[in-house]
Each structure stands twice: as C-alpha cells, then as structure tokens.
Motif scaffolding. Structure first.
Motif, PDB file in Angstrom:
ATOM      1  N   SER A 155       0.839  -1.199   0.000  1.00 23.37           N
ATOM      2  CA  SER A 155       0.000   0.000   0.000  1.00 23.37           C
ATOM      3  C   SER A 155       0.874   1.250   0.000  1.00 23.37           C
ATOM      4  CB  SER A 155      -0.903   0.008   1.240  1.00 23.37           C
ATOM      5  OG  SER A 155      -1.410   1.294   1.457  1.00 23.37           O
ATOM      6  N   ALA A 156       1.967   1.191   0.757  1.00 20.42           N
ATOM      7  CA  ALA A 156       2.795   2.386   0.907  1.00 20.42           C
ATOM      8  C   ALA A 156       3.590   2.710  -0.364  1.00 20.42           C
ATOM      9  CB  ALA A 156       3.759   2.199   2.086  1.00 20.42           C
ATOM     10  N   TYR A 215       1.487  10.880   2.787  1.00 18.52           N
ATOM     11  CA  TYR A 215       1.055  10.266   1.538  1.00 18.52           C
ATOM     12  C   TYR A 215       1.809   8.973   1.270  1.00 18.52           C
ATOM     13  CZ  TYR A 215      -0.141  10.367  -3.480  1.00 18.52           C
ATOM     14  OH  TYR A 215      -0.614  10.089  -4.722  1.00 18.52           O
ATOM     15  N   SER A 216       3.134   9.074   1.386  1.00 15.48           N
ATOM     16  CA  SER A 216       3.954   7.935   1.019  1.00 15.48           C
ATOM     17  C   SER A 216       3.796   6.784   1.996  1.00 15.48           C
ATOM     18  CB  SER A 216       5.421   8.369   0.954  1.00 15.48           C
ATOM     19  OG  SER A 216       6.196   7.334   0.445  1.00 15.48           O
ATOM     20  N   TYR A 239      -5.469  10.074  -8.099  1.00 17.52           N
ATOM     21  CA  TYR A 239      -4.509   8.965  -8.253  1.00 17.52           C
ATOM     22  C   TYR A 239      -4.825   8.192  -9.535  1.00 17.52           C
ATOM     23  CZ  TYR A 239      -1.076   5.813  -6.027  1.00 17.52           C
ATOM     24  OH  TYR A 239       0.047   5.098  -5.704  1.00 17.52           O
ATOM     25  N   ILE A 245      -5.776   3.850   6.770  1.00 19.01           N
ATOM     26  CA  ILE A 245      -5.377   2.594   6.143  1.00 19.01           C
ATOM     27  C   ILE A 245      -4.632   1.714   7.139  1.00 19.01           C
ATOM     28  CG2 ILE A 245      -3.829   1.575   4.413  1.00 19.01           C
ATOM     29  CD1 ILE A 245      -5.648   2.878   2.756  1.00 19.01           C
ATOM     30  N   GLY A 284       4.141   3.260  -4.007  1.00 13.85           N
ATOM     31  CA  GLY A 284       3.309   3.509  -5.189  1.00 13.85           C
ATOM     32  C   GLY A 284       3.800   4.756  -5.896  1.00 13.85           C
ATOM     33  N   LEU A 285       2.873   5.464  -6.528  1.00 14.10           N
ATOM     34  CA  LEU A 285       3.273   6.663  -7.267  1.00 14.10           C
ATOM     35  C   LEU A 285       3.893   7.708  -6.346  1.00 14.10           C
ATOM     36  CD1 LEU A 285       0.180   6.965  -9.615  1.00 14.10           C
ATOM     37  CD2 LEU A 285       2.482   6.222 -10.205  1.00 14.10           C
ATOM     38  N   GLY A 286       3.511   7.644  -5.066  1.00 12.40           N
ATOM     39  CA  GLY A 286       4.082   8.581  -4.095  1.00 12.40           C
ATOM     40  C   GLY A 286       5.592   8.476  -4.062  1.00 12.40           C
ATOM     41  N   SER A 290       1.196   6.091   3.648  1.00  7.83           N
ATOM     42  CA  SER A 290      -0.249   5.804   3.757  1.00  7.83           C
ATOM     43  C   SER A 290      -0.759   6.091   5.169  1.00  7.83           C
ATOM     44  CB  SER A 290      -0.555   4.345   3.414  1.00  7.83           C
ATOM     45  OG  SER A 290      -0.161   4.042   2.100  1.00  7.83           O
TER      46      SER A 290
END
Ligand code: PFF
Length: 453
Positions: free
Chosen positions: A23-24, A222-223, A104, A230, A26-28, A225
């Motif tokens: 989850s953590a 954000y990065s 996102y 969450i 990703g695009l972040g 999560s």
C-alpha cells in the motif's frame, strides 16, 4: 461489522510488512517524491523528510497500527469504540482516500498511456519535448486513459481478486526495485549527472523554508499511507504476537529506500537531459518528461527496459489504488450497511465525478484554476497539505490526552520491546501537535497572503 473472532489475519510479521509496503509503495515514491525533492532544494528536502519519517512518521504509524490491533476494527469504528465522541475522526480520515483516489486514478492513466507508448514502439516520440504536454492538454485522451485505469481498479475490487494481486506483488515489487536500481546505476554513469547528484545529496540551507517542511510533511503522510485510516485497518489484521515497532521500522525503511532511489535516478537525469535548473520545478510532469529521455539514450534496449519500467510502476500504482478503493468501499459498507457491489458502484460514481475535472484540468478545462493551482494540484494540496495534517493533529490530541499514550505503548509491548518509547511519549503529546499546528497556521497565513514564507 467485523468482529475480532471472524477477522482474518496476516500470516506473520513479514506478511504484514509486505502487505503494508504494497500500500505504501506507489506513485508517491516514484513519481511524487522525486519531483518534490527537485522542487524544494534537493538535499535539504531529503534531510527534512528523513528527520520527519523517523520521528513523526514512526510515531504515527505505530499509533495507527496499535489502535487497529487493539480494537480489531477498521478506522470508521476504531475511534468511536475507544471514545464515543471521537467517531468523527474516523469519518474524516476515511474521506481523504476518496479525494486521493480521484486524482490517483488520473495519474495511473498517465502511466498507462506511457505503457501503451512504449509497448507500441513509440518510445522515441515519447522522449521528445512537448509530448507529455500535448498528451495532458488533449481534450479527451487523458480522460480515456484515466477511465481505463479506474475500470481496472474497480474490477479488481468488485471481483474481490485483490488477494491474487497481492500475491503477484510479492514478485513484481522486488523486480521493480531491481530494475530501478539498475537504471539508476546506468543513469549515474552518464556525463553531466554529477551536478545532479550534488544537488540531490548536499543540503543547501539557504533553500530551507516552512514550505519545505510542509511539503515534506504532506509527502510523508502520503507515502507512508498515514492519516487516512489505512494503517488502522491493516493493524486490525495483525497478530498479537507480531512485533509492531520492528514492523514499522521495516516498512519505514522499505518505503523511504524506494523513494530515495527514485529520486537518485530522476533528479540527476534532469541535469543530464534537460539542463537542470529550468526543469527542476516541473512538478507532476517530471517523471513523465525525464524517464523517456533516459530510456531513449539506451537505444533499442531502452524501449524494452522502458516498457518494463512503466508496467512495473503501473503495477505499484494499482496495488496502492486498490487499497485506497477498498478503504472507501468498506467505509460505505460499514456506515450504510450496503452490499459490496452496490458500495463499489457508488465509489466508482464518486471517483468518476471527482476524477473527470482532474483529467480535463490541463486541457479542456485549463481555464479553471484555484489559487493558481490546476484541479489535480488542488486536490493533492487539499488532501496532503491540509486534511492529513489536521487528521494527524487530532490523532495526537486523541492519543496524548484522551486515551493516553500508555494505551498505545501497552499494545506495542504485548509483542516486543519499544525502544523508542520515551521519544514516542514526548512526541505524541507535545512535539507533534505543536509542530503540526504551527506548520498549518503558517501555511494558511501564507495562502491568505498575510505571511510571506
Ligand atoms: N502510499 C501510496 C503511494 O505512495 O503511492 C499512496 C497511497 C496508497 C496512499 C494507499 C494511501 C493509501 F491508502
């Protein structure tokens, strides 16, 4: 509603760490971190970011996971279970994923477009100046790619096949790390990258401002999560025997390591291919403009490697957007006692309604801007720089003064040592709330033009 008895759990600490990291990461990490580092002064941004991760990020992630494991509930009911008047915090944190998800998915569409370009052999065209600008300002194309991406996320969540996706992630995520590392080594050997490495790694104190902290803080939430519930939900699936403090340290290093690597690739590449300074502030377009140039410089192999890169990034994005959508769907189900398909369709409708202006915001609706920001930037700003700090502030007050730090500390100690206990206590009660409040007030004053930061 789930009960502790019925609740599924992760197979062990490593299973938990990998799921949370899915989850953590990703695009972040790959898209957002490098452009912020480039924009906010390179080394100084890194320094502030790392300092925040090991203090603030650590404390918040330990808190969220502990609250989840203690209550065995997802975010919407965890807070109200611990204190009746605090249920609202669960509701606000659950709204943030919806705002994030809507933009996102549009970014996911951008990545999908680049997969399409590389797979269909247009990688050279994609590396030309103006390609990205022409794409996002086209009238319908960004929307089509965005809708395709939303449809994929929706189908996975609706069919409940995210378990399969998670399993595939266990192979694909390490592959992404290997590919990222290999391309980074290649890019760092190119002439001209030295100035970029220096910019990225040397902190220049003159570039430091409150804005650096605000940007790093938003990026950290954000990065990792955080501040959107969450990790509370993930914690509720964690076994009482798994060490929370150790798990958080591992997630922290994994997430930060990938972001650091992505920055080490993209920031120096900007110096090599786009002449540094003028492109550093490119913002959201940075990865899309710079990476195709790196691949084009590799010749024919670049098309294959580039295609692999964008496919893996697409995958990392999907694992994140699935966890975002799953959160929204479970909140709607919990709150309104709805069936899964109905909640999925409602979420889909909301994402389409909110995502469409983001997709059109650089083209058809480019006239529409708020405070000089495009709609996508606005959503990003509102969720990361306003809503998440507010949720984090309230969480610190809730833990520090309502349920008291001891309730988190005792949960952590059930399964292991809590070596940063003293720091945690002081941080959650005094440092973090004061710090976030100060940052928030100064950024609002700055926004209103009362203070010039
Ligand atoms: N942490 C993800 C990233 O860095 O791309 C974004 C994200 C995914 C945020 C899932 C929140 C979340 F629940």
């Amino acid at each position: 509603m789930d009960t502790q008895k019925k609740r599924a759990s992760f197979s062990g600490r490593i299973g938990f760490v990998l799921a949370a990291a899915g989850s953590a990461v990703g695009l972040g990490n790959i898209w957002r971190f490098p452009y912020l580092a480039a924009k906010y002064g390179g080394g100084i941004f890194l320094l502030v970011y790392f300092a925040l991760v090991v203090t603030f990020g650590f404390s918040l992630m330990v808190s969220e996971i502990s609250l989840g494991r203690k209550t065995g509930r997802s975010v919407i009911s965890a807070y109200s279970m611990l204190s009746k008047n605090w249920g609202f915090l669960g509701v606000i944190s659950a709204l943030i994923p919806l705002v994030i998800l809507s933009y996102y998915c549009i970014l996911g569409g951008w990545v999908a477009k680049y997969v399409g370009a590389f797979v269909s052999g247009s990688s050279v065209a994609a590396s030309k100046d103006g390609y990205f600008g022409a794409f996002i300002s086209a009238s319908v194309e960004p929307l089509i790619w965005g809708v395709l991406y939303i449809a994929a996320t929706f189908a996975i969540v609706l069919l409940g096949v995210e378990k399969g996706i998670e399993r595939a992630g266990k192979f694909l995520m390490p592959l992404l790390v290997v590919l990222l590392a290999a391309v980074t080594v290649y890019a760092l050997t190119l002439p001209g990258s030295g100035a970029g490495i220096k910019y990225y790694l040397t902190p220049d104190l003159s570039r430091f401002s409150v804005k650096t902290i605000l940007a790093a803080l938003g990026q950290m939430f954000y990065s990792m999560s955080l501040a959107m519930g969450i990790m509370v939900t993930y914690g509720s699936y964690m076994k009482k025997t798994d060490d929370i403090a150790v798990a958080v340290k591992q997630i922290e290093w994994f997430d930060t390591g990938i972001a650091f690597l992505a920055g080490l690739l993209i920031v120096p590449a900007v110096f090599t291919f786009s002449g540094g300074d003028s492109t550093l502030a490119a913002g959201p377009s940075l990865m899309f403009v710079t990476m195709p140039k790196v691949f084009a410089s590799m010749g024919v192999a670049g098309t294959v490697i580039g295609a692999m890169f964008f496919i893996l990034v697409l995958f990392a994005a999907l694992t994140s957007s699935i966890s975002l959508m799953e959160t929204v769907v479970s909140v709607i189900r919990d709150k309104f006692h709805m069936s899964r398909p109905k909640a999925c369709f409602i979420t889909l409708g909301l994402i389409l309604a909110l995502g469409t202006p983001c997709a059109l915001g650089f083209g058809l609706w480019s006239g529409l801007s708020v405070g000089g920001m495009s709609i996508l930037d606005l959503f990003d700003f509102v969720s990361n720089s306003v809503a998440m700090p507010i949720v984090a502030l309230l969480m610190c007050v809730f833990i520090g003064y309502v349920i008291k730090p001891e309730s988190v500390i005792s949960e952590v100690k059930i399964s292991g040592k809590f070596s940063r206990e003293r720091m945690y206590r002081i941080f959650i009660k005094y440092v973090a709330p004061l710090f976030v409040a100060a940052i928030l007030v100064s950024s609002v004053l700055d926004g209103l033009g009362i203070l010039d930061l």
